[in-house]
Design a protein around this motif. Structure first.
Motif, PDB file in Angstrom:
ATOM      1  N   ALA A 178       0.623  -1.218  -0.091  1.00 44.82           N
ATOM      2  CA  ALA A 178      -0.150   0.009   0.076  1.00 44.82           C
ATOM      3  C   ALA A 178       0.790   1.175   0.054  1.00 44.82           C
ATOM      4  CB  ALA A 178      -1.007   0.040   1.114  1.00 44.82           C
ATOM      5  N   VAL A 179       1.921   1.181   0.679  1.00 44.38           N
ATOM      6  CA  VAL A 179       2.825   2.427   0.840  1.00 44.38           C
ATOM      7  C   VAL A 179       4.115   2.375  -0.220  1.00 44.38           C
ATOM      8  CG1 VAL A 179       2.249   2.628   3.310  1.00 44.38           C
ATOM      9  CG2 VAL A 179       4.302   1.466   2.757  1.00 44.38           C
ATOM     10  N   ASP A 180       4.002   1.489  -1.093  1.00 42.64           N
ATOM     11  CA  ASP A 180       5.014   1.312  -1.867  1.00 42.64           C
ATOM     12  C   ASP A 180       5.209   2.814  -2.726  1.00 42.64           C
ATOM     13  OD1 ASP A 180       7.288  -0.042  -3.329  1.00 42.64           O
ATOM     14  OD2 ASP A 180       5.905   0.254  -5.037  1.00 42.64           O
ATOM     15  N   PRO A 181       4.154   3.220  -3.411  1.00 42.11           N
ATOM     16  CA  PRO A 181       4.293   4.401  -4.071  1.00 42.11           C
ATOM     17  C   PRO A 181       4.719   5.684  -3.394  1.00 42.11           C
ATOM     18  CG  PRO A 181       2.220   3.425  -4.254  1.00 42.11           C
ATOM     19  CD  PRO A 181       2.507   2.834  -3.329  1.00 42.11           C
ATOM     20  N   TYR A 182       4.901   5.668  -1.898  1.00 41.87           N
ATOM     21  CA  TYR A 182       5.279   6.762  -1.543  1.00 41.87           C
ATOM     22  C   TYR A 182       6.784   6.923  -1.237  1.00 41.87           C
ATOM     23  CZ  TYR A 182       0.472   7.486   0.161  1.00 41.87           C
ATOM     24  OH  TYR A 182      -0.849   7.915   0.161  1.00 41.87           O
ATOM     25  N   ILE A 183       7.571   5.803  -1.744  1.00 45.28           N
ATOM     26  CA  ILE A 183       8.793   5.484  -1.659  1.00 45.28           C
ATOM     27  C   ILE A 183       9.628   5.717  -0.536  1.00 45.28           C
ATOM     28  CG2 ILE A 183      11.064   6.539  -2.829  1.00 45.28           C
ATOM     29  CD1 ILE A 183       9.555   7.573  -4.963  1.00 45.28           C
ATOM     30  N   VAL A 184       9.339   6.741   0.163  1.00 45.27           N
ATOM     31  CA  VAL A 184      10.164   6.947   1.602  1.00 45.27           C
ATOM     32  C   VAL A 184       9.892   6.343   2.629  1.00 45.27           C
ATOM     33  CG1 VAL A 184      10.877   9.269   0.707  1.00 45.27           C
ATOM     34  CG2 VAL A 184       8.875   9.094   2.136  1.00 45.27           C
ATOM     35  N   VAL A 185       8.481   5.522   2.423  1.00 44.19           N
ATOM     36  CA  VAL A 185       8.149   4.874   3.710  1.00 44.19           C
ATOM     37  C   VAL A 185       8.455   3.416   3.884  1.00 44.19           C
ATOM     38  CG1 VAL A 185       6.030   4.374   5.063  1.00 44.19           C
ATOM     39  CG2 VAL A 185       6.055   6.439   3.611  1.00 44.19           C
ATOM     40  N   GLN A 186       9.149   3.036   5.109  1.00 49.45           N
ATOM     41  CA  GLN A 186       9.465   1.886   5.462  1.00 49.45           C
ATOM     42  C   GLN A 186       8.452   1.173   6.479  1.00 49.45           C
ATOM     43  OE1 GLN A 186      13.925   1.430   6.258  1.00 49.45           O
ATOM     44  NE2 GLN A 186      13.330   3.459   7.123  1.00 49.45           N
ATOM     45  N   VAL A 187       8.264  -0.123   6.262  1.00 45.63           N
ATOM     46  CA  VAL A 187       7.438  -0.859   7.051  1.00 45.63           C
ATOM     47  C   VAL A 187       8.353  -1.695   8.149  1.00 45.63           C
ATOM     48  CG1 VAL A 187       5.329  -2.631   7.409  1.00 45.63           C
ATOM     49  CG2 VAL A 187       5.420  -0.798   5.452  1.00 45.63           C
ATOM     50  N   LEU A 188       8.268  -1.519   9.190  1.00 44.38           N
ATOM     51  CA  LEU A 188       9.087  -2.018  10.436  1.00 44.38           C
ATOM     52  C   LEU A 188       8.490  -2.452  11.564  1.00 44.38           C
ATOM     53  CD1 LEU A 188      11.444   0.795  10.806  1.00 44.38           C
ATOM     54  CD2 LEU A 188      11.974  -0.885   9.202  1.00 44.38           C
ATOM     55  N   THR A 189       8.996  -3.813  12.147  1.00 43.74           N
ATOM     56  CA  THR A 189       8.510  -4.309  13.460  1.00 43.74           C
ATOM     57  C   THR A 189       9.009  -3.244  14.482  1.00 43.74           C
ATOM     58  OG1 THR A 189      10.683  -5.571  13.571  1.00 43.74           O
ATOM     59  CG2 THR A 189       8.712  -6.573  12.624  1.00 43.74           C
ATOM     60  N   PRO A 190       8.372  -3.283  15.660  1.00 45.67           N
ATOM     61  CA  PRO A 190       9.040  -2.444  16.692  1.00 45.67           C
ATOM     62  C   PRO A 190      10.673  -2.808  17.129  1.00 45.67           C
ATOM     63  CG  PRO A 190       6.846  -3.309  17.520  1.00 45.67           C
ATOM     64  CD  PRO A 190       7.019  -3.827  16.094  1.00 45.67           C
ATOM     65  N   GLU A 191      10.962  -3.660  16.789  1.00 46.86           N
ATOM     66  CA  GLU A 191      12.402  -4.235  17.048  1.00 46.86           C
ATOM     67  C   GLU A 191      13.247  -3.685  16.212  1.00 46.86           C
ATOM     68  OE1 GLU A 191       9.820  -7.039  18.938  1.00 46.86           O
ATOM     69  OE2 GLU A 191       9.865  -6.536  16.841  1.00 46.86           O
ATOM     70  N   GLU A 192      12.724  -3.332  14.815  1.00 47.71           N
ATOM     71  CA  GLU A 192      13.381  -2.788  13.627  1.00 47.71           C
ATOM     72  C   GLU A 192      13.475  -1.359  13.764  1.00 47.71           C
ATOM     73  OE1 GLU A 192      12.659  -6.316   9.924  1.00 47.71           O
ATOM     74  OE2 GLU A 192      11.252  -4.559  10.611  1.00 47.71           O
TER      75      GLU A 192
END
Length: 867
Positions: A712-726
């Motif tokens: 879903a956020v791939d088009p925003y380029i700058v957004v990463q999807v992280l776990t709390p640990e990451e």
């Protein structure tokens, strides 16, 4: 010939006759002076480059009109018409730009730290400032086209007609490259996009305000005349809250800001040179001590021939001056090469600087020369005085008599300093009623005492310790191992001085290693304790670029998402108080959504869900300031430093128990949004609220949810999807970056220490020529001689490293205990790094012994015995 002339000839012939000894001593001077010279040349070259850039970017601008810093309120676009009507104004242009991230063909364009921005495009006849000329294609039209600077087009192979994806804090924009433009100074890795003025204002700003205007004067009107006329015209029109400067004044301000920034770079690079000189001092002093010891018979013969003690001392000092001068001159030459190497390294990151040539200043040559000579003379002074005390009768003796001198006075002095240092450091730890600053200063005094005391005590400590290390290391090698243990402990002064250079470097590495490990443990610890959401949406790896606000709505629309709360920073305060935590950096945090998604946010009074416009605060902060739930608190803007202006009032909705992520207080986005829409904030990246992270909860498996969000956020380029640990790991990245720079500095100390071991071993081989010849004569093989010298080097290295680790861990513990009140509440020892340093010290010893051991093995037995 006079006696002075004779001694001068003796000194010169001595230097010429011992080329290896001369080269080894000179190298210690070269390393330190090269970094000092390189630092001064590099910053001077940077200064020249940025001065050239400042001149080019302000060329053609006669007057600059900006918001008055006492208000911080952005300027209305309508003010441009007022300025254009002022007598003497030829042209007016909006002077603003928006920081963006740019992607081409699915790949983000990297700038290596150089700026990436979008700015308004003006036709050449309307431009104010440096000319931007379309050299290929056409000028941009509308919000779907941009012009791109030629250097970026060439570097990233972007042709006219290509599509770029541009991301700013407001969202994602697909644009077409209509043409390439050229400017006077293009390069350095920056990405400059130009969009038609009206389209730019509608797409990348609030459409009603700007940061500043640039004015060009009519022919015959000077900058000062135009500035005075503009001030008067604005006053007559009742316009307030503006600052009017000439173009030269604006350029001078930019130059001053660059000077301030470069001063830090200069100090940091100079630290490299000073570390090298400090460590090199021990090597130079050790070298001259050995030289004087080896020349005892020579000095005694000179005394018997009538040379005075003063002449002998002056002779050794004269040799030191020559060594210092040669080393410093070579250091300046090496500094030129080092500066070019730094520029090449910067260029390899894609952030090269425009080539304005290497700037060699008087200070970049004179200062290293003076420092190099002074340090060398100071290092040689004590050995020079010892040379003057040599008596004629000692001409009949041989060998190094320095090892026979008593260590009692030195050891007692060292123990006293060591005790004072330990008491001061422990006092800084225990006196917790004092502030952090005084306690840290006390520990700093203690550290100085410990380091000096260790240096003085080290020879006495080496007497039992080095042979013990030697026996353990030498056990598998039989007689050769026993010989190595005996040789390394023969002159404890020399062994300790050689090892101390490594001790100092390892101690500093241990201190900073503990600091870094503790900072990372504290950061990951508090995030692990406070962030309990399933996933976190975050910006680029360093967290410096905000994520678009519309990411929140996109995430909320993903199947399986049950809650999203966006966290950001706003340049506002309420109740006269700003958040003061490491997370918020002095601004006030805001949430778009329910903050309790992040984890354990415990309400004390009222509601903390921020489901209506208002603020919530730490219960302790609220009690301290006398706030109660339901109070209307003044909301103020803090766009420019400490200057504020009132925006309105905001209701205190609730209070919560202390929470490191939320900090002192948090405001809801719904309370900020009306002021953003009304243009109360500027258009710059740091002058308006920015979203930096979003916390997401879901009702499906976390991995499944992560995949859905990533799509879903791939088009925003700058957004990463992280776990709390990451996410916690990302927060600690800056610690690694800081430590890498520090380790680079400390690696220099280790390199110089290795040189010191090489130096000592090489001179030791010269001194022990007869001994080694005897060993060879009685059947010792070349391999065994090499092994013996190598074992001696490893013993010295391990002794220095062990001492450094013990000192470093002790001082690190003291400093970190004092800093516990500043948020470093976890003390972590990087045991892997400690063990690695001890193992590396053995490798350092082996490397340092390569050349001296080969030289020793080649000693001709009969010639050596006959010496």
């Amino acid at each position: 010939m006079s006696a002075t002339g004779t001694m001068r000839r003796v000194s010169l012939r001595n230097l010429a006759g011992h080329k290896v000894r001369l080269i080894l001593t000179v190298l210690a001077v070269v390393l330190g002076t090269a970094f000092i010279s390189g630092a001064l040349m590099f910053t001077a070259s940077l200064q020249k480059t940025f001065d050239t850039l400042t001149e080019s970017t302000t060329e053609g601008i006669d007057v600059v009109v900006t918001a008055d810093q006492t208000t911080g309120r952005p300027l209305p676009l309508a003010l441009g018409d007022t300025l254009a009507a002022v007598d003497g104004v030829d042209r007016v242009a909006i002077s603003t730009e928006t920081t963006v991230v740019v992607a081409h063909d699915g790949s983000t364009l990297q700038t290596g730290g150089a700026p990436s921005f979008v700015a308004p495009w003006y036709p050449e006849t309307d431009q104010v400032g440096p000319a931007s000329t379309i050299v290929e294609g056409d000028a941009p039209v509308g919000d779907g086209q941009v012009a791109l600077n030629t250097s970026t087009a060439e570097e990233h192979d972007i042709a006219v007609g290509d599509t770029l994806t541009v991301v700013d804090a407001g969202g994602v924009h697909d644009v077409t490259v209509s043409g390439h433009y050229a400017i006077d100074i293009d390069g350095g890795g920056f990405i400059g996009l130009l969009m038609e003025k009206d389209a730019y204002l509608a797409t990348f700003t609030d459409g009603s305000t700007t940061d500043s205007f640039s004015l060009a004067a009519s022919p015959g009107v000077t900058q000062d005349q135009l500035a005075d006329t503009v001030r008067a015209a604005l006053a007559d029109a009742g316009v307030t809250g503006v600052d009017v400067q000439t173009g030269q004044q604006s350029a001078d301000e930019q130059a001053d800001a660059i000077d301030d920034a470069l001063s830090f770079v200069n100090y940091f690079l100079l630290a490299f040179g000073l570390v090298a000189l400090v460590v090199g001092t021990f090597i130079i002093a050790n070298t001259f001590s050995m030289i004087v010891a080896q020349r005892t018979r020579e000095f005694a013969l000179l005394r018997s021939l009538g040379a005075s003690a003063r002449q002998l001392t002056a002779s050794v000092v004269g040799e030191a001056v020559i060594v210092g001068l040669i080393g410093s001159l070579l250091g300046v030459a090496a500094g030129i090469g080092l500066t070019k190497l730094i520029y090449a390294a910067i260029g390899s990151t894609g952030a090269g600087l425009p080539d304005t040539g290497l700037e060699i200043t008087v200070s970049s040559v004179a200062l290293p020369l003076v420092l190099g000579v002074i340090v060398t003379v100071i290092s040689a002074w004590a050995p020079a005085r010892r040379a003057g005390t040599v008596r004629p009768v000692e001409a009949m003796r041989s060998g190094d008599l320095s090892s026979a001198s008593s260590l009692r006075g030195r050891t007692v002095t060292g123990l006293v300093l060591l005790a004072i240092g330990v008491v001061a450091a422990v006092g800084g730890v225990l006196l917790d009623s004092m502030g952090t600053g005084p306690r840290a200063a006390l520990v700093g005094v203690g550290a100085l005492g410990v380091l000096l005391g260790t240096f003085l005590v080290s020879p006495a400590l080496a007497v039992p310790v080095v042979p013990a290390i030697g026996r353990i290391l030498g056990a598998p090698f039989g007689a050769v191992g026993r010989l190595a243990a005996t040789s390394a402990s023969r002159n404890p002064r020399r062994t300790a001085t050689t090892a101390y250079a490594l001790t100092l470097g390892v101690a500093l590495v241990a201190v900073f290693g503990m600091l870094g490990a503790s900072m990372k443990a504290s950061i990951t610890g508090f995030i692990g304790d406070t962030v309990k959401s399933d996933l976190v949406l975050y910006g680029p790896s360093d967290g410096s670029f905000p994520i678009p606000q519309e990411v929140l709505d996109t995430a909320r629309g993903v199947d399986g998402v049950t809650g999203v709360a966006g966290y950001g920073l706003a340049p506002v305060t309420f109740g006269g108080v700003a958040s003061d935590t490491a997370v918020t950096g002095g601004a006030t945090g805001f949430f778009d959504g329910d903050p309790t998604i992040t984890g354990d946010v415990t309400a004390v009074d009222g509601s903390v869900t921020l489901d209506e416009p208002g603020v919530i605060a730490d219960a302790t902060v609220a009690a301290t300031n006398g706030w109660a739930v339901g109070d209307e608190l003044p909301l103020t803007s803090a766009v420019v430093g400490t200057d504020t202006r009132e925006l309105g009032t905001v209701e205190l909705l609730g209070t919560y128990e202390p929470n490191q992520l939320l900090g002192a207080q948090v405001i809801s986005w719904s309370a900020l949004e009306p002021y953003v829409d009304a243009g109360e904030f500027g258009t710059g990246l740091l002058s308006r609220p920015q979203l930096y992270a979003a916390f997401v909860d879901g009702s499906v498996d976390r991995d499944v949810l992560a995949d859905r969000l990533a799509d879903a956020v791939d088009p925003y380029i700058v957004v990463q999807v992280l776990t709390p640990e990451e996410f916690a790991g990302q927060q600690a990245v800056f610690v690694d970056q800081m430590l890498n720079v520090l380790y680079a500095l400390l690696a220099l100390a280790v390199i110089v220490a290795v040189l010191g071991i090489v130096n000592t071993l090489a001179l030791n081989v010269i001194e022990r020529r007869q001994e080694i010849g005897m060993l060879r004569a009685v059947g010792t093989s070349r391999r065994q001689v090499r092994r013996m010298i190598t074992l001696e080097a490893v013993q010295i290295s391990i002794y220095g490293a062990v001492t450094g680790v013990l000192v470093g861990l002790g001082l690190g513990w003291a400093f970190l205990t004092v800093l516990a009140d500043e948020g470093l509440d976890t003390i972590d020892v990087p045991w892997g790094q400690v063990i690695g340093m001890l193992l590396a010290s053995g490798v350092i010893g082996v490397i340092a012994a390569i050349w001296p051991s080969v030289r020793a093995a080649r000693t001709p037995p009969l010639e050596a015995i006959a010496d």
